[in-house]
Design a protein around this motif. Structure first.
Motif, PDB file in Angstrom:
ATOM      1  N   ALA A  16       0.865  -1.269   0.036  1.00 50.92           N
ATOM      2  CA  ALA A  16       0.068  -0.053  -0.141  1.00 50.92           C
ATOM      3  C   ALA A  16       0.852   1.249   0.061  1.00 50.92           C
ATOM      4  O   ALA A  16       0.692   2.147   0.910  1.00 50.92           O
ATOM      5  CB  ALA A  16      -0.727  -0.020   1.154  1.00 50.92           C
ATOM      6  N   VAL A  18       2.875   4.382  -2.610  1.00 49.00           N
ATOM      7  CA  VAL A  18       2.344   5.541  -3.334  1.00 49.00           C
ATOM      8  C   VAL A  18       1.976   5.014  -4.792  1.00 49.00           C
ATOM      9  O   VAL A  18       0.671   5.332  -5.252  1.00 49.00           O
ATOM     10  CB  VAL A  18       3.484   6.833  -3.494  1.00 49.00           C
ATOM     11  CG1 VAL A  18       3.350   7.627  -2.586  1.00 49.00           C
ATOM     12  CG2 VAL A  18       4.841   6.124  -3.934  1.00 49.00           C
ATOM     13  N   THR A  74       2.659  -4.263  -5.516  1.00 42.84           N
ATOM     14  CA  THR A  74       3.418  -2.830  -5.717  1.00 42.84           C
ATOM     15  C   THR A  74       4.209  -2.752  -4.536  1.00 42.84           C
ATOM     16  O   THR A  74       3.978  -1.569  -3.648  1.00 42.84           O
ATOM     17  CB  THR A  74       2.357  -1.970  -5.794  1.00 42.84           C
ATOM     18  OG1 THR A  74       0.983  -2.222  -4.768  1.00 42.84           O
ATOM     19  CG2 THR A  74       1.629  -1.910  -6.988  1.00 42.84           C
ATOM     20  N   ASP A  77      11.061  -2.951  -5.302  1.00 44.09           N
ATOM     21  CA  ASP A  77      11.389  -3.810  -6.328  1.00 44.09           C
ATOM     22  C   ASP A  77      11.940  -5.045  -5.656  1.00 44.09           C
ATOM     23  O   ASP A  77      11.874  -6.173  -6.139  1.00 44.09           O
ATOM     24  CB  ASP A  77      12.418  -2.997  -7.171  1.00 44.09           C
ATOM     25  CG  ASP A  77      11.954  -2.243  -8.230  1.00 44.09           C
ATOM     26  OD1 ASP A  77      10.756  -1.899  -8.063  1.00 44.09           O
ATOM     27  OD2 ASP A  77      12.711  -1.884  -8.987  1.00 44.09           O
ATOM     28  N   SER A  99       7.299  -2.677 -11.509  1.00 40.86           N
ATOM     29  CA  SER A  99       8.902  -2.266 -11.364  1.00 40.86           C
ATOM     30  C   SER A  99       9.372  -2.089 -12.938  1.00 40.86           C
ATOM     31  O   SER A  99       8.762  -2.861 -13.911  1.00 40.86           O
ATOM     32  CB  SER A  99       9.714  -3.523 -10.757  1.00 40.86           C
ATOM     33  OG  SER A  99      10.978  -3.129 -11.020  1.00 40.86           O
ATOM     34  N   PHE A 126       6.265   9.334  -8.718  1.00 40.37           N
ATOM     35  CA  PHE A 126       5.250   9.283  -7.605  1.00 40.37           C
ATOM     36  C   PHE A 126       5.769   9.700  -6.189  1.00 40.37           C
ATOM     37  O   PHE A 126       6.722   8.913  -5.714  1.00 40.37           O
ATOM     38  CB  PHE A 126       4.406   7.951  -7.514  1.00 40.37           C
ATOM     39  CG  PHE A 126       3.596   7.374  -8.727  1.00 40.37           C
ATOM     40  CD1 PHE A 126       2.214   7.523  -8.683  1.00 40.37           C
ATOM     41  CD2 PHE A 126       4.298   6.791  -9.764  1.00 40.37           C
ATOM     42  CE1 PHE A 126       1.572   7.302  -9.735  1.00 40.37           C
ATOM     43  CE2 PHE A 126       3.505   6.438 -10.929  1.00 40.37           C
ATOM     44  CZ  PHE A 126       2.011   6.635 -10.928  1.00 40.37           C
TER      45      PHE A 126
HETATM   46  N1  LIG Z   1       7.528   5.764  -6.901  1.00 36.14           N
HETATM   47  C1  LIG Z   1       7.669   5.713  -8.163  1.00 36.14           C
HETATM   48  O1  LIG Z   1       7.961   6.813  -8.565  1.00 36.14           O
HETATM   49  C2  LIG Z   1       7.461   4.408  -8.993  1.00 36.14           C
HETATM   50  C3  LIG Z   1       7.389   4.840 -10.452  1.00 36.14           C
HETATM   51  C4  LIG Z   1       6.948   3.867 -11.012  1.00 36.14           C
HETATM   52  C5  LIG Z   1       7.151   2.483 -10.625  1.00 36.14           C
HETATM   53  N2  LIG Z   1       7.366   2.384  -9.187  1.00 36.14           N
HETATM   54  C6  LIG Z   1       7.520   0.888  -8.905  1.00 36.14           C
HETATM   55  O2  LIG Z   1       6.236   0.476  -8.147  1.00 36.14           O
HETATM   56  C7  LIG Z   1       6.674  -0.386  -7.120  1.00 36.14           C
HETATM   57  C8  LIG Z   1       5.948   0.318  -5.692  1.00 36.14           C
HETATM   58  O3  LIG Z   1       7.183   1.520  -5.432  1.00 36.14           O
HETATM   59  P1  LIG Z   1       6.506   2.379  -4.246  1.00 36.14           P
HETATM   60  O4  LIG Z   1       7.328   3.887  -4.889  1.00 36.14           O
HETATM   61  O5  LIG Z   1       5.054   2.836  -4.291  1.00 36.14           O
HETATM   62  O6  LIG Z   1       7.181   2.153  -3.057  1.00 36.14           O
HETATM   63  P2  LIG Z   1       6.666   2.346  -1.658  1.00 36.14           P
HETATM   64  O7  LIG Z   1       6.022   3.749  -1.461  1.00 36.14           O
HETATM   65  O8  LIG Z   1       7.707   2.245  -0.934  1.00 36.14           O
HETATM   66  O9  LIG Z   1       5.634   1.462  -1.448  1.00 36.14           O
HETATM   67  C9  LIG Z   1       5.716   0.032  -1.060  1.00 36.14           C
HETATM   68  C10 LIG Z   1       4.734  -0.446  -0.320  1.00 36.14           C
HETATM   69  O10 LIG Z   1       5.100  -1.966  -0.096  1.00 36.14           O
HETATM   70  C11 LIG Z   1       4.912  -2.445   1.129  1.00 36.14           C
HETATM   71  N3  LIG Z   1       5.696  -3.607   1.458  1.00 36.14           N
HETATM   72  C12 LIG Z   1       6.868  -3.617   1.574  1.00 36.14           C
HETATM   73  N4  LIG Z   1       7.487  -4.957   1.494  1.00 36.14           N
HETATM   74  C13 LIG Z   1       6.347  -5.723   1.759  1.00 36.14           C
HETATM   75  C14 LIG Z   1       5.784  -6.952   1.982  1.00 36.14           C
HETATM   76  N5  LIG Z   1       6.988  -7.780   1.892  1.00 36.14           N
HETATM   77  N6  LIG Z   1       4.701  -7.379   1.693  1.00 36.14           N
HETATM   78  C15 LIG Z   1       3.570  -6.538   1.659  1.00 36.14           C
HETATM   79  N7  LIG Z   1       4.019  -5.156   1.455  1.00 36.14           N
HETATM   80  C16 LIG Z   1       5.261  -4.899   1.571  1.00 36.14           C
HETATM   81  C17 LIG Z   1       5.262  -1.047   2.079  1.00 36.14           C
HETATM   82  O11 LIG Z   1       4.751  -1.473   3.376  1.00 36.14           O
HETATM   83  P3  LIG Z   1       4.194  -0.499   4.465  1.00 36.14           P
HETATM   84  O12 LIG Z   1       3.843   0.472   4.213  1.00 36.14           O
HETATM   85  O13 LIG Z   1       2.833  -1.429   4.759  1.00 36.14           O
HETATM   86  O14 LIG Z   1       5.161  -0.688   5.737  1.00 36.14           O
HETATM   87  C18 LIG Z   1       4.857  -0.054   1.408  1.00 36.14           C
HETATM   88  O15 LIG Z   1       3.467   0.375   1.650  1.00 36.14           O
HETATM   89  C19 LIG Z   1       8.075  -0.454  -7.214  1.00 36.14           C
HETATM   90  O16 LIG Z   1       8.174  -1.695  -7.850  1.00 36.14           O
HETATM   91  C20 LIG Z   1       8.580   0.607  -8.101  1.00 36.14           C
HETATM   92  O17 LIG Z   1       9.839   0.554  -8.864  1.00 36.14           O
HETATM   93  C21 LIG Z   1       7.829   3.495  -8.388  1.00 36.14           C
END
Ligand SMILES: NC(=O)c1ccc[n+]([C@@H]2O[C@H](COP(=O)([O-])OP(=O)(O)OC[C@H]3O[C@@H](n4cnc5c(N)ncnc54)[C@H](OP(=O)(O)O)[C@@H]3O)[C@@H](O)[C@H]2O)c1
Length: 300
Positions: A16, A18, A74, A77, A99, A126
């Motif tokens: 959960a 961004v 999500t 990575d 990813s 994001f």
């Molecule tokens: N941010 C960007 O700009 C962007 C752009 C394009 C693609 N992406 C891709 O989108 C994906 C997510 O990125 P994000 O930026 O959204 O990351 P993020 O904001 O750090 O969110 C990741 C979420 O995953 C949860 N999590 C971590 N380990 C977990 C596990 N083992 N089981 C269940 N939940 C888990 C976290 O947990 P809790 O909050 O519950 O602790 C967090 O809510 C990645 O693959 C990234 O490469 C990101």
């Protein structure tokens, strides 16, 4: 397996953050059935579920898998493969990661268990789900998967007003680094030049406030004029004297940025030449100047 026009498939999210929250909100807004969330912390899951009417918190990846037709992983990575490998999947199920740098090999486990696998990467920066949701229309999404998966993810992306490109595994990293160089590195550049404002009496917040307006206009110019017409700057105009002043000033006041300035201008010169504003003579003159300054800051 799935009816492409049917938005009633039960969609679950693992993670959960961004991207998960922004994507889920967009899907919900366009009539998709985002029904389940599991995240590492219950607090994140609850915030996600509160935002999406009808979404339920479940307590494990297996539970998400059991109740969802489509599961978006999500997580960061580095966690995707771990999550995918430790979950019980089913056939007639689609598992998707978001990813940009990873390919489909990290979803080998669901594939072996009979699930369809794909990846859907939004080429966007994001930082919050509120801005993330607003940024989705017009954003390009890179899709990887077999024909069925591509068709389904194309239809889903089009529904949320995204644009689509298709990638093969071997091009994923190259594609992803273009986004990092455009987004992540642009923000690093913005931070370092904003810091220079301290040298003439303003703080970095005032610097970024003024400079970010330019970033927006540069984006507009690039989109509307294209390359090379949007390429600008003294080296693009052939202003040798101004380039020399810049190089001398950087050498004296911020030598750590000198080689970067030179490198970027050297990369920009051929585009400036292509634009037609630069004679061959000016091109050579500026190139020689940049090469002569490029390493001068290293010893300072
Ligand atoms: N941010 C960007 O700009 C962007 C752009 C394009 C693609 N992406 C891709 O989108 C994906 C997510 O990125 P994000 O930026 O959204 O990351 P993020 O904001 O750090 O969110 C990741 C979420 O995953 C949860 N999590 C971590 N380990 C977990 C596990 N083992 N089981 C269940 N939940 C888990 C976290 O947990 P809790 O909050 O519950 O602790 C967090 O809510 C990645 O693959 C990234 O490469 C990101």
């Amino acid at each position: 397996m799935f009816d492409l026009n049917n938005k009633n498939h039960r969609i679950g999210f693992i993670g959960a953050g961004v991207v998960g929250t922004s994507l889920a909100l967009a899907l919900n807004q366009f009539g998709y059935n985002v029904g389940f969330i599991f995240s590492r912390s219950i607090k994140s899951s609850e915030i996600f579920a509160k935002l999406i009417p009808g979404c339920n918190v479940v307590l494990s990846c297996d539970a998400i898998s059991e109740v969802s037709d489509i599961v978006f992983i999500t997580t960061p990575d580095d966690e995707i493969q771990n999550v995918a490998s430790n979950t019980k999947w089913r056939s007639k199920q689609l598992v998707v990661h978001c990813s940009g740098a990873s390919s489909l090999d990290i979803l080998d486990h669901p594939k072996k268990q009979g699930a369809q696998v794909g990846s859907l990467h939004p080429l966007q920066a994001f930082a919050s789900f509120e801005d993330g949701l607003l940024s989705i229309p017009g954003t390009t999404f890179a899709i990887e998967g077999n024909e069925f998966v591509r068709n389904y993810l194309t239809s889903l992306t089009t529904d949320i007003q995204g644009k689509v490109i298709y990638l093969n595994s071997q091009d994923k990293v190259l594609y992803h680094l273009t986004g990092v160089m455009m987004g992540g590195m642009l923000s690093t550049l913005a931070a370092s030049v904003s810091d220079l404002w301290r040298l003439f009496g303003y703080d970095r917040d005032q610097g970024i406030n003024a400079l970010s307006k330019m970033i927006i206009q540069v984006g507009v110019n690039l989109r509307e004029l294209g390359i090379p017409d949007a390429i600008a700057g003294p080296y693009a105009r052939g202003d040798v004297g101004t380039v020399k002043k810049h190089l001398t000033e950087l050498l004296n006041r911020s030598p750590e940025l000198l080689s970067f300035y030179c490198e970027m201008a050297l990369i920009g010169l051929p585009y400036a030449f292509e634009k037609g504003n630069l004679s061959r003579k000016k091109f050579d003159e500026i190139q020689d100047l940049l090469l002569s300054f490029k390493f001068k800051g290293d010893s300072k």
